[in-house]
Design an enzyme around this catalytic site. Structure first.
Site, PDB file in Angstrom:
ATOM      1  N   LYS A  20       0.878  -9.212  -2.087  1.00 41.87           N
ATOM      2  CA  LYS A  20       0.767  -8.562  -2.974  1.00 41.87           C
ATOM      3  C   LYS A  20       1.824  -7.910  -3.472  1.00 41.87           C
ATOM      4  CE  LYS A  20      -2.231  -5.208  -5.194  1.00 41.87           C
ATOM      5  NZ  LYS A  20      -4.214  -5.018  -5.496  1.00 41.87           N
TER       6      LYS A  20
ATOM      7  N   CYS B 216       1.463  -1.166  -0.453  1.00 41.90           N
ATOM      8  CA  CYS B 216      -0.160  -0.534   0.042  1.00 41.90           C
ATOM      9  C   CYS B 216       0.853   1.189  -0.247  1.00 41.90           C
ATOM     10  CB  CYS B 216      -0.614   0.305   1.327  1.00 41.90           C
ATOM     11  SG  CYS B 216      -2.225   1.649   1.641  1.00 41.90           S
TER      12      CYS B 216
HETATM   13  O1  RRO Z   1      -6.475   2.470   0.951  1.00 37.19           O
HETATM   14  C1  RRO Z   1      -5.752   3.139   0.273  1.00 37.19           C
HETATM   15  O2  RRO Z   1      -5.013   3.987   0.041  1.00 37.19           O
HETATM   16  C2  RRO Z   1      -4.166   2.124  -0.972  1.00 37.19           C
HETATM   17  C3  RRO Z   1      -5.014   0.967  -0.787  1.00 37.19           C
HETATM   18 BR1  RRO Z   1      -4.955  -0.087   1.185  1.00 37.19          BR
HETATM   19  C4  RRO Z   1      -3.847   0.003  -1.907  1.00 37.19           C
HETATM   20  O3  RRO Z   1      -3.147  -1.117  -1.231  1.00 37.19           O
HETATM   21  N1  RRO Z   1      -3.746   0.828  -2.873  1.00 37.19           N
HETATM   22  C5  RRO Z   1      -3.847   1.988  -3.420  1.00 37.19           C
HETATM   23  O4  RRO Z   1      -3.439   2.596  -4.099  1.00 37.19           O
HETATM   24  N2  RRO Z   1      -4.289   2.358  -1.647  1.00 37.19           N
END
Ligand code: RRO
Length: 309
Positions: A167, A131
């Site tokens: 991932k 993330c």
């Molecule tokens: O929640 C997010 O801002 C987010 C996550 Br967890 C992620 O893995 N990938 C993304 O683009 N946004």
């Protein structure tokens, strides 16, 4: 073209899944899409405690796709057990479900995996190690630290018999090496890629267009990045791979198969058209008829066929 494929001890009726963070927990799309007709979906990433996420705006568009910084907004482990998994158990029988797990520490992944041990309604876990928007953590995502990847995957491995996907990040300078570490630590498959860190500005004010500042880029511009990373992971491991990034049409999904992805995930395209994933499923069947391919599995590239990424 036969679209069904067997992986992780389960049958996927077709190879198209909805990506984490783009379909909530399935119920959010109930009115607009038959999620049970897809290969499956990955839930919004679940953290131990509920998170309200980052300040608005959380999403902004540009010519190549979009940028998001949602900030892991989710109901937390207990909320998911209480309010989300029951709907999945009642309404999803053919699509395969992965719960996406995110933690601000290595131990948080373990607690979530253990906390879901007795729950039914999903096949496995997708460990979100990549993330780009976690304000609760300093420094780069776990996916860019191969030791952390190994520690999280092996700790989760010892706590569940369910399939585990790791991932990985699109900006990993040696994704093949990270893929091998995840494989050695006991991952059953790899998902490549998450969104690519980026920034968009208002040219008049100079202010960032997202409330949180920078974010993760997704959409068509991510397609070549995803393909390149899947190909590099395929050259490095024999694990099943899930390709994600920039798919809008059936031929994009086929490109992921060619570089070694056994399944694909879609996300950003379904914001513009909630039925985009169903459209790609139908498009794959048409692609097979038109070009004389008997099965999806026959399109999936093998490790020995992969040259340098
Ligand atoms: O929640 C997010 O801002 C987010 C996550 Br967890 C992620 O893995 N990938 C993304 O683009 N946004």
């Amino acid at each position: 073209m036969r679209l069904s494929t067997k992986l992780f001890g389960a049958t996927f009726q077709n190879p198209v899944l909805l990506a984490a963070g783009t379909c909530g927990f399935g119920m959010e799309l109930d009115e607009v899409l038959d999620v049970d007709g897809l290969g499956g979906f990955v839930t919004k990433s679940v953290t131990l405690e509920p998170r309200i996420g980052n300040g608005a705006p959380r999403v902004t568009e540009f010519g190549g796709g979009m940028l998001n910084s949602i900030g892991l907004a989710n109901p937390g482990l207990e909320g998911v057990r209480r309010d989300k998994l029951p709907w999945i158990r009642q309404n999803v029988s053919r699509a395969q479900v992965f719960v996406s797990v995110a933690g601000h520490s290595v131990e948080e992944y373990f607690e979530i995996v253990e906390g879901l041990a007795d729950e039914q309604g999903f096949l496995g876990f997708e460990l979100n190690l990549s993330c780009p928007n976690d304000a609760s953590r300093d420094g780069p995502p776990f996916a860019l630290d191969p030791d952390a990847v190994a520690a999280i995957v092996s700790g989760c491995r010892s706590r569940t018999d369910r399939p585990i996907l790791a991932k990985l990040a699109p900006n990993d300078p040696d994704v093949g090496a990270t893929a091998r570490r995840a494989a050695d630590a006991g991952a059953d498959g790899l998902t490549l890629v998450n969104t690519l860190p980026g920034l968009l500005l208002d040219p008049v004010t100079g202010a960032a267009r997202l409330g949180a500042g920078s974010g993760g880029m997704s959409g068509p511009a991510l397609l070549p990045v995803g393909l390149r990373n899947v190909r590099a992971a395929r050259a490095a491991t024999d694990l099943p791979l899930i390709g994600v990034g920039g798919i809008t049409r059936a031929q994009d999904a086929v490109a992921y198969a060619r570089v070694g992805a056994s399944l694909v995930e879609m996300g950003t395209a379904s914001f513009a058209d909630p039925r985009a994933a169903s459209r790609v499923v139908k498009g794959l069947a048409r692609f097979g008829r038109r070009h004389g391919f008997a099965s999806w599995d026959g399109l999936v590239g093998m490790r020995r066929e992969m040259g340098a990424p």
